[in-house]
Scaffold this motif. Structure first.
Motif, short mmCIF file in Angstrom:
data_model
loop_
_atom_site.label_atom_id
_atom_site.label_comp_id
_atom_site.label_asym_id
_atom_site.label_seq_id
_atom_site.Cartn_x
_atom_site.Cartn_y
_atom_site.Cartn_z
N ASP A 33 -7.00 10.02 5.01
CA ASP A 33 -7.87 9.20 4.17
C ASP A 33 -7.12 8.04 3.54
OD1 ASP A 33 -6.42 11.01 2.59
OD2 ASP A 33 -7.99 11.14 1.06
N GLU A 34 -5.87 8.27 3.14
CA GLU A 34 -5.08 7.20 2.54
C GLU A 34 -4.70 6.15 3.58
OE1 GLU A 34 -1.77 8.65 0.26
OE2 GLU A 34 -2.96 10.21 -0.74
N ALA A 77 0.09 4.39 0.76
CA ALA A 77 -0.48 5.51 1.50
C ALA A 77 0.60 6.48 1.96
CB ALA A 77 -1.25 5.01 2.71
N ASP A 88 -7.68 4.01 4.32
CA ASP A 88 -7.86 3.01 3.26
C ASP A 88 -6.91 1.84 3.46
OD1 ASP A 88 -8.97 2.34 0.45
OD2 ASP A 88 -6.79 2.24 0.18
N LYS A 114 -1.58 11.62 5.20
CA LYS A 114 -2.93 11.77 4.64
C LYS A 114 -3.86 10.77 5.33
CE LYS A 114 -1.36 14.53 1.33
NZ LYS A 114 -1.66 15.98 1.29
N HIS A 126 0.86 -1.19 0.00
CA HIS A 126 0.00 0.00 0.00
C HIS A 126 0.89 1.23 0.00
CE1 HIS A 126 -3.29 2.74 0.77
NE2 HIS A 126 -4.14 1.72 0.66
#
Length: 306
Positions: free
Chosen positions: A78-79, A72, A82, A76, A70
């Motif tokens: 939101d990342e 991300a 996720d 961040k 991932h």
């Protein structure tokens, strides 16, 4: 002592595309953990992107382990959310978080821009906050969690040209101290690793012969202990070149000055007594300092405590 294993455990490791993070990921995977390899894929200063996370995930899978990648950005929310959701949807849980992602933008304080200071603090400190926040409630609900911050001697002791990095790294010790207290009754243990290893961040700073002694694997051995089933909590473990030590913050017993003597001149006159190591203590929370000072004052005035 029995072998430390991570069978059935799921670990998120940030900044795991290179250096220490990659070494952490490979070691935990080799001992049974399922790994979320996180890496933005950037350079040491945090710019650019690449396939580092997927490369390490594939390395783990090729060796018979389980891993997903991932990318991300840890700054961040939101990342990061996720990433955590992807781990849970894939394996049902997150047991371990290793906050390892970091960047360097070294300059003397007089030459450092606000942007360079904020960028480093955002990745190291706020990135760790954001990632920890994303797994915290999940770990509380499951009554299990192992979280490792990555601190540094640059923060604990200082290092010229690293005011941004040092501030962030010492901030992580404070974060660890509080989360240790808040996570205790939920089975969450929080520690900090203070590593010394030959990575991209140390290139050009240490002689080549010495660099060969500073393996990332020796540091990862310490990290694995900090996130194991029987891990301690609130330990700053220093590791490098096969050496292991603990950094602990002690407070001297200090002195008491009655009201009429509470002047800067008397503080200066008694500084040797103030800093004397005799009777120093290792406190578990800030209120212990308050109680120490109040007890000394109460004794002077004949006031009973409790």
């Amino acid at each position: 002592m029995s072998e430390i294993r991570f069978d059935g455990r799921v670990a998120i490791i940030t900044g795991a595309g290179h250096g220490l993070g990659r070494s952490h990921a490979l070691l935990l995977a080799s001992r049974g953990a399922k790994i979320v390899v996180n890496d933005l894929g950037g350079s040491v200063d945090g710019t650019g992107s690449g396939s580092a996370a997927e490369d390490v995930a594939e390395e783990i899978r090729s060796a018979g382990g389980e891993a997903i990648a991932h990318t991300a950005n840890v700054t961040k929310a939101d990342e990061v959310e996720d990433m955590v959701n992807q781990a849970i949807s894939t394996w049902g849980q997150v047991d371990i978080l290793v906050n390892n992602a970091g960047i360097l933008r070294d300059k003397s304080f007089v030459k450092m821009t606000h942007e360079d200071f904020e960028a480093v603090v955002n990745v190291h400190l706020m990135g760790s906050v954001i990632c920890t926040k994303a797994v915290w409630e999940h770990m509380r609900e499951r009554n299990y969690g192992r979280i490792a911050m990555t601190s540094s001697s640059s923060g604990i002791y200082g290092n010229f040209g690293q005011s941004n990095y040092g501030a962030a790294k010492m901030g992580l010790v404070g974060l660890m101290n509080v989360l240790h207290l808040e996570g205790q009754k939920y089975g969450i243990r929080v520690n900090a690793l203070s590593p010394t290893a030959a990575t991209r961040m140390t290139e050009g700073l240490i002689p080549e012969d010495a660099l060969k002694l500073m393996t990332v694997e020796s540091v990862s051995a310490g990290l694995a202990y900090l996130v194991a089933e029987d891990a301690p909590s609130r330990l700053v473990l220093c590791a490098g070149a096969g050496g292991y030590a603990a950094t602990r913050i002690y407070e001297t017993d200090g002195i008491y000055l009655p009201p009429e003597e509470q002047t800067p001149e008397n503080v200066a006159a008694r500084i040797d007594d103030i800093i004397a190591a005799d009777g120093q203590g290792l406190y578990q929370q800030g209120g212990e300092q308050t109680m120490k000072f109040l007890t000394k004052a109460a004794e002077h005035f004949g006031v009973k405590m409790g």
